[in-house]
Design a protein around this motif. Structure first.
Motif, mmCIF file in Angstrom:
data_model
loop_
_atom_site.group_PDB
_atom_site.id
_atom_site.type_symbol
_atom_site.label_atom_id
_atom_site.label_comp_id
_atom_site.label_asym_id
_atom_site.label_seq_id
_atom_site.Cartn_x
_atom_site.Cartn_y
_atom_site.Cartn_z
ATOM 1 N N ALA A 208 42.473 28.042 54.504
ATOM 2 C CA ALA A 208 43.235 26.896 53.567
ATOM 3 C C ALA A 208 44.799 27.197 54.017
ATOM 4 N N LEU A 209 45.243 25.958 54.083
ATOM 5 C CA LEU A 209 46.811 26.155 54.394
ATOM 6 C C LEU A 209 47.592 24.860 53.951
ATOM 7 N N PRO A 210 48.780 24.820 53.722
ATOM 8 C CA PRO A 210 49.558 23.530 53.314
ATOM 9 C C PRO A 210 49.962 22.583 54.713
ATOM 10 N N VAL A 211 49.619 21.519 54.649
ATOM 11 C CA VAL A 211 49.843 20.553 55.730
ATOM 12 C C VAL A 211 50.329 19.200 55.414
ATOM 13 N N ARG A 212 50.727 18.425 56.071
ATOM 14 C CA ARG A 212 50.823 17.023 55.982
ATOM 15 C C ARG A 212 49.964 16.316 56.736
ATOM 16 N N LEU A 213 48.923 15.517 55.912
ATOM 17 C CA LEU A 213 47.880 14.725 56.321
ATOM 18 C C LEU A 213 48.212 13.367 56.359
ATOM 19 N N PHE A 226 39.365 24.038 55.303
ATOM 20 C CA PHE A 226 38.163 23.909 56.271
ATOM 21 C C PHE A 226 37.030 24.234 55.379
ATOM 22 N N THR A 227 35.773 23.433 55.634
ATOM 23 C CA THR A 227 34.441 23.850 55.324
ATOM 24 C C THR A 227 33.434 23.641 56.132
ATOM 25 N N HIS A 228 32.192 24.121 55.849
ATOM 26 C CA HIS A 228 31.095 24.217 56.813
ATOM 27 C C HIS A 228 30.842 22.666 57.411
ATOM 28 N N ARG A 229 31.091 21.826 56.517
ATOM 29 C CA ARG A 229 30.902 20.161 56.699
ATOM 30 C C ARG A 229 31.968 19.486 57.305
ATOM 31 N N GLY A 230 33.329 19.939 57.085
ATOM 32 C CA GLY A 230 34.396 19.457 57.692
ATOM 33 C C GLY A 230 35.575 19.645 57.062
ATOM 34 N N LEU A 231 36.304 18.702 56.315
ATOM 35 C CA LEU A 231 37.694 18.998 55.874
ATOM 36 C C LEU A 231 37.747 18.729 54.231
ATOM 37 N N SER A 232 38.369 19.547 53.589
ATOM 38 C CA SER A 232 38.575 19.088 52.141
ATOM 39 C C SER A 232 40.037 19.553 51.387
ATOM 40 N N GLY A 233 40.043 19.735 50.216
ATOM 41 C CA GLY A 233 41.331 20.270 49.615
ATOM 42 C C GLY A 233 42.333 19.038 49.219
ATOM 43 N N PRO A 234 43.117 19.204 48.364
ATOM 44 C CA PRO A 234 43.926 18.010 48.099
ATOM 45 C C PRO A 234 44.486 17.065 49.088
ATOM 46 N N LEU A 370 44.499 11.854 43.243
ATOM 47 C CA LEU A 370 44.137 12.958 42.416
ATOM 48 C C LEU A 370 45.157 13.599 41.550
ATOM 49 N N GLY A 371 44.944 14.222 40.496
ATOM 50 C CA GLY A 371 45.996 14.881 39.894
ATOM 51 C C GLY A 371 46.088 14.448 38.422
#
Length: 393
Positions: A208-213, A226-234, A370-371
């Motif tokens: 995990a890491l902070p990004v700008r998406l 990062f997950t086994h299936r793809g991308l998650s996180g807030p 979210l939040g």
């Protein structure tokens, strides 16, 4: 049996509505316990609202629709209610409020509020049929396996959307809306992880890491996982609500740094350092190993021209990806779309074309970030409908 109001759904919006609907009210739910999505939210501590709620935190075909309800029942009103019950809370990040103890405290508070208001709560009860005749709704309910006939003046759709079907989520509100000719906005999963083909990020699972998406519509500065299936996180969950199948997204892996200037300066003082070692000062080592292959990062700092450094910075701060899809309603926290707001009064949440029919919460085409924003919409829309019912409007 006759009751003034039947509320379908003992979730956040339904229980809030019952607490304000004037007493002669029946809340029904097919679950064995009320407020199940509240109970599991926030890791069991319920992210029950946000300090910074504004209409801009919501998606809808009509972005103005939510303004009335949110203005008349604010996050401060709900915080005051929580405080009255002695439920202690804390802010995590970005204005998100959580219980210090358990989400079950919020559920218990709402049950007590609706009970004090004189409402009844029927659990393990499902709707079989509903008709509208002579100014009343005629309902056939199945309560613990036994049919019950109930008549009411007001019927409130508070059954939520399609998200998390393993908890019993269905499209019931949409089915009833169609029955009474209320238009619907196409639904899709929101606040949901992205999937990628062939386990593309499986070796990075747990990183995990902070990004700008970003995509063409908006961007979010939050954590990516990062997950086994793809991308998650807030960051991913937030952007997913603004994403459509087949669209690209862009990942800025080092968003808060003038990376080009930093690398150019380091080239002067640490020219013999491997480029991957320098990047590893800013990113998790597992990710750097992955990117070294993905982006062909090789050589020493001293070997890099300004143009090569600029290309590297562009690659790290504008990494284009195309999700294969999302994890769908199975893990989606919310449902985008739903009952068209043009069919409802923004003041009362009542259908314009069908007397006594109300729609609130996630069933409506209003979806928050979210939040804590979706709970605040549940509180506000439930309050609006409840007060309107109590006033006889």
């Amino acid at each position: 049996m006759f009751t003034n109001t039947v509320i379908l759904g003992a979730g956040a919006a339904g229980m809030m509505c019952a607490a304000h609907a004037g007493g002669d009210c029946l809340v029904v739910d097919h679950a064995k316990s009320p407020g199940e999505k509240i109970r599991i939210s926030g890791g069991g501590r319920s992210n029950f609202t946000n300090l910074d709620v504004t209409p801009e935190n919501y998606l809808s075909q009509n972005p103005h629709f939510c303004k009335s309800a949110l203005a008349r029942y604010t996050q401060w009103d709900f915080i005051s209610l929580v405080d009255q019950y002695g439920i202690t809370w804390h802010e995590k990040t970005l204005g998100q409020l959580f219980c210090d103890g358990s989400a079950k405290q919020i559920v218990a508070m709402l049950v007590e509020e609706l009970t004090k208001a004189g409402a009844q709560l029927w659990l393990l009860t499902s709707l079989e049929t509903v008709q509208y005749e002579d100014g009343q709704y005629q309902l056939t309910l199945l309560r613990e396996g036994k049919p019950q006939k109930v008549r009411c003046k007001n019927l409130v759709l508070a059954t939520g959307g399609k998200s998390i079907p393993k908890m019993g989520a269905t499209g019931l509100a949409y089915d009833i809306a169609r029955q009474f000719d209320l238009p619907l906005i196409d639904t899709r999963p929101g606040l949901v992880p992205f999937t990628f083909p062939e386990g593309r990020f499986a070796t990075l699972a747990g990183t995990a890491l902070p990004v700008r998406l970003s995509n063409a519509r908006t961007s979010f500065d939050e954590a990516l996982l990062f997950t086994h299936r793809g991308l998650s996180g807030p960051a991913v969950l937030q952007l997913s609500s603004y994403w459509h199948e087949g669209e690209d997204i862009s990942v800025n892996l080092i968003p808060q740094t003038d990376l080009f200037t930093l690398l150019r300066d380091q080239r002067q003082s640490q020219g013999r350092r491997a480029l991957t070692n320098e990047i590893a000062r800013h990113l998790p080592s597992r990710l750097v190993e992955f990117l070294a292959t993905e982006l062909a990062i090789t050589g020493r700092l001293a070997d890099q021209s300004d143009a090569a450094l600029q290309d590297l910075c562009n690659a790290l701060q504008n990494w284009p990806l195309t999700p294969g899809g999302s994890e769908g309603y199975r893990t989606a926290e919310v449902t985008l779309g739903g009952i068209d707001t043009d069919a409802l009064s923004s003041k009362t949440m009542q259908a314009k074309s069908q007397p006594g029919l109300y729609a609130i919460g996630e069933a409506v085409d209003v979806t928050g970030w979210l939040g804590g924003y979706n709970f605040q919409w549940a509180w506000a829309s439930g309050h609006a409908a409840g007060r309107a019912i109590a006033a006889g409007t």
